[in-house]
Design an enzyme around this catalytic site. Structure first.
Site, PDB file in Angstrom:
ATOM      1  N   GLU A 398      86.539   6.057  -6.063  1.00 15.36           N
ATOM      2  CA  GLU A 398      85.937   6.070  -7.398  1.00 15.36           C
ATOM      3  C   GLU A 398      85.185   7.365  -7.682  1.00 15.36           C
ATOM      4  O   GLU A 398      85.259   7.915  -8.779  1.00 15.36           O
ATOM      5  CB  GLU A 398      85.011   4.858  -7.567  1.00 15.36           C
ATOM      6  CG  GLU A 398      85.730   3.516  -7.703  1.00 15.36           C
ATOM      7  CD  GLU A 398      86.323   2.982  -6.408  1.00 15.36           C
ATOM      8  OE1 GLU A 398      86.024   3.554  -5.334  1.00 15.36           O
ATOM      9  OE2 GLU A 398      87.070   1.993  -6.453  1.00 15.36           O
ATOM     10  N   HIS A 465      82.692  -9.255  -7.490  1.00 21.95           N
ATOM     11  CA  HIS A 465      83.734  -9.173  -8.522  1.00 21.95           C
ATOM     12  C   HIS A 465      83.247  -9.805  -9.821  1.00 21.95           C
ATOM     13  O   HIS A 465      84.050 -10.239 -10.638  1.00 21.95           O
ATOM     14  CB  HIS A 465      85.013  -9.886  -8.078  1.00 21.95           C
ATOM     15  CG  HIS A 465      85.789  -9.142  -7.034  1.00 21.95           C
ATOM     16  ND1 HIS A 465      85.441  -9.149  -5.713  1.00 21.95           N
ATOM     17  CD2 HIS A 465      86.886  -8.350  -7.126  1.00 21.95           C
ATOM     18  CE1 HIS A 465      86.301  -8.411  -5.025  1.00 21.95           C
ATOM     19  NE2 HIS A 465      87.190  -7.905  -5.857  1.00 21.95           N
TER      20      HIS A 465
END
Ligand SMILES: Cc1ncc(C[n+]2csc(CCOP(=O)(O)OP(=O)(O)O)c2C)c(N)n1
Length: 659
Positions: A398, A465
């Site tokens: 990322e 998540h």
């Protein structure tokens, strides 16, 4: 030291000598100015000048260089007037950051130099993005980025080299191995035989050279550039040198054994090159004083010029304005567009597709987003229409990809990064809050990047998540943040985010993807970032919310037709629509701020504080907040339901209305 001039004529060699000597003389002057307190910090590059100067000479003027804190020679070789550099170091108006950042922490498109931020590592991925823009535009260019050997231990080093290798980007990753990272010797920094060996792990070419030999640096990079401009690929270049002074001038050098200084002093890049030029008759002994005198005069004059410049006069409005790149939202006089009923997820996909069609220079990057279509299938079919060069699968990194997105933006592109889940943005946090967010304020460069953030709970996906992590970013000036709750807004805000030249975090709620649908205009339509929507009128209380909270509030209002509840969907959190919220409160006298994020320091705290401060006299009850429990998000259904703010909405509303 052996110098090999190859095909360089006398005139060029003499020019190289001058380029090498000048930063040395500036450095010597800096040490005096530092003692006089006329500049602040100084990271000396004495003894390392051959790397900065030799490498810059090997780059074309229109190719980007991303230097570090000891690379004065890059700036002088690119002929930035010393008075401007001085103004930068003294925080004067004609410096590159208007007194907002220090030393070499600035970029300049004029000189194609992108300076580092203080953090070691992030600049490496920026070089990837810059090089990617060149490759996509079929420009045969090289990009040069520096790191110290200490900086190679950062994850950003790994990510940038890996991306460059996988994407075959023409970047020279130059390690300036000067023996120490602050006080840490190389033996405590890495445990491979030589740093250049790491190239093998990335499947790229590596070279290790004498960084004190300007001709070796110049010839090596010239040769590598020729090769990688034609046949794009990255190279790792380790330049061996030594830091002849302390980490910075105030920090001392007691920890460095004396014999090392003696050994490296004998390898001084300036005196050795001078000796070589004298021995080969390129330079005559009596030319040296004249050259030095000329440089001394230039240095004195330039310093005087900077000294004469008045100091900056602080002005709050200017500081606030410069946090963002200027952008005027054109209120489109849109004809009524035909609509199609769509799910929230399809509206996002629709918006993305429209954005890709509107902007030929827009690139989307993310994990598994190409043929696979992304974890949620939002980019399904995109490769067929836009091709793999604009719809890019990325390695799992990322930080590197957000950095590459910024590099694309620096070099004329627009970029969207899809976080596979908003939770994983933590791995790209530094690039967002320190690079994307602060660049316009620091040196006036907008960073045209959108980060898509599939966020939120409701699907039993547990602590990693499901997070609502908008508040990690709402307190970072320089970012814009949007959070649509309906399909039409999802499309319109995405198009607006892409249009805006500033970094925008676009939150999309996973639970809403397939759970809601609505009419979405078929053509391109934008909503101004920062504008809320009153989605239900009422007179007894205002619920101020966003994202999934909007749907909880609507459900509540439907369940309680006896209560006159006004619902404000913020849609944007940075900036947020203070006017609309204040107007609603003035009407109802009671406000509940509702959000899915945990309560403490959630974005609701900001709104509640604002209303208490600015609307106190209109309040019939304390501003109340309803947020999720101050715990991590649990997985099991019962625990998740208990965690979410919705479980406390009834009781908080009762309290608010009953006060
Ligand atoms: C991410 C990060 N951690 C720590 C620091 C503090 N710091 C500044 S320079 C430096 C040493 C850098 O060593 P190296 O990369 O070898 O470059 P050199 O200073 O030797 O040129 C450290 C630890 C920082 N700037 N950034």
């Amino acid at each position: 030291m052996i110098f090999d001039r190859k095909n360089l004529d006398n005139e060029t060699l003499l020019a190289f000598y001058k380029k090498l000597l000048f930063p040395r003389m500036v450095e010597e002057k800096m040490l005096i100015l530092l003692r006089q307190g006329r500049i602040g910090k100084w990271f000396s590059g004495i003894g390392q000048e051959a790397i900065a100067v030799g490498s810059t000479l090997a780059m074309n003027a229109d190719e980007y260089i991303l230097p570090m804190h000891r690379n004065l020679g890059v700036f002088t070789t690119r002929e930035i007037p010393l008075s401007r550099l001085m103004a930068q170091w003294q925080g004067k108006p004609s410096g590159f950051t208007k007194g907002r950042d220090r030393s070499f922490h600035f970029g300049t498109q004029e000189y194609k130099i992108i300076g580092m931020i203080s953090h070691l590592g992030p600049q490496l991925a920026l070089a990837d993005g810059i090089a990617l823009a060149d490759v996509l535009s079929k420009r045969k260019k090289s990009t040069l980025v520096y790191t110290g050997e200490g900086g190679t231990s950062e994850g950003d080093f790994h990510e940038a080299l890996n991306i460059a290798s996988v994407w075959k980007l023409p970047v020279i990753f130059l390690i300036e191995n000067n023996g120490y990272a602050l006080s840490t010797p190389t033996s405590e920094q890495y445990n491979c035989r030589e740093l250049v060996d790491k190239a093998i792990g990335y499947g790229i070419e590596g070279r290790r050279i004498d960084g004190n030999n300007i001709l070796e640096v110049y010839h090596t990079i010239t040769e590598l550039n020729k090769a990688i401009r034609e046949n794009p690929r990255p190279v790792l270049l380790e330049c061996m040198t030594f830091r002849m002074r302390g980490h910075e001038e105030a920090s001392g050098i007691k920890y460095v054994p004396q014999n090392l200084f003696e050994w490296w002093a004998a390898k001084d890049p300036v005196t050795n090159f001078e000796k070589y030029l004298l021995a080969s008759g390129v330079l005559l002994k009596d030319q040296i004083p004249a050259i030095r005198q000329e440089f001394s005069k230039i240095i004195e004059n330039e310093i005087e010029k900077a000294d004469a410049e008045p100091d900056i006069v602080p002005d709050i409005a200017t500081e606030l304005k410069d946090m963002y790149a200027p952008y005027r939202f054109a209120v489109a006089q849109q004809p009524a567009l035909p609509v199609t009923n769509k799910r929230y997820i399809d509206a996002i996909s629709d918006g993305l597709k429209s954005a890709m069609r509107r902007h030929n220079n827009l690139v989307i990057m993310g994990q598994d987003i190409a043929e696979y279509g992304g974890a949620f299938k939002i980019t399904q079919g995109f490769v067929e229409e836009f091709g793999k060069s604009r719809v890019r699968n990325t390695p799992i990194c990322e930080s590197g990809i957000v950095g590459a997105a910024m590099g694309l933006a620096l070099n004329g592109y627009k970029a969207i990064v899809e976080m596979q889940f908003a939770d994983f943005v933590s791995c790209g946090f530094n690039q967002i809050v320190n690079n994307l967010a602060k660049t316009h304020y620091r040196w006036g460069q907008g960073v045209d990047v959108v980060i898509r953030m599939p966020a939120g709970a409701g699907t039993g996906a547990g602590p990693f998540h499901s997070q609502s992590n908008e508040a990690w970013f709402t307190k970072t000036p320089g970012l814009k943040i949007v959070y649509p709750a309906f399909p039409a807004d999802a499309k319109a805000l995405l198009l607006a985010a892409v249009d805006d030249p500033n970094p925008v975090l676009y939150f999309e709620h996973k639970y809403l993807y397939r759970g809601i649908h609505g009419d979405v205009p078929d053509g391109d339509m934008m909503i101004e970032i920062g504008k809320a929507n009153v989605i239900r009128q009422g007179s007894q209380a205002s619920i101020i919310t966003f994202g999934l909270g909007v749907h909880w509030a609507m459900e509540y209002a439907e369940k309680h037709p006896d209560q006159s509840v006004e619902i404000i969907d913020l849609r944007s959190l940075q900036p947020w629509d203070q006017e609309a919220v204040e107007a609603s409160l003035k009407k109802t006298g009671r406000a509940l701020v509702l959000h899915e994020d945990t309560l403490t320091s959630g974005f609701g705290a900001e709104i509640a504080a604002h209303l208490s401060e600015h609307c106190f006299k209109y309040l019939d009850a304390p501003v109340m907040r309803c947020g999720s429990l101050d715990t991590a998000i649990p997985m099991s259904k019962a625990l998740e339901e208990q965690f979410l703010a919705k479980a406390r909405l009834e009781e908080t509303m009762q309290k608010l209305l009953g006060y």
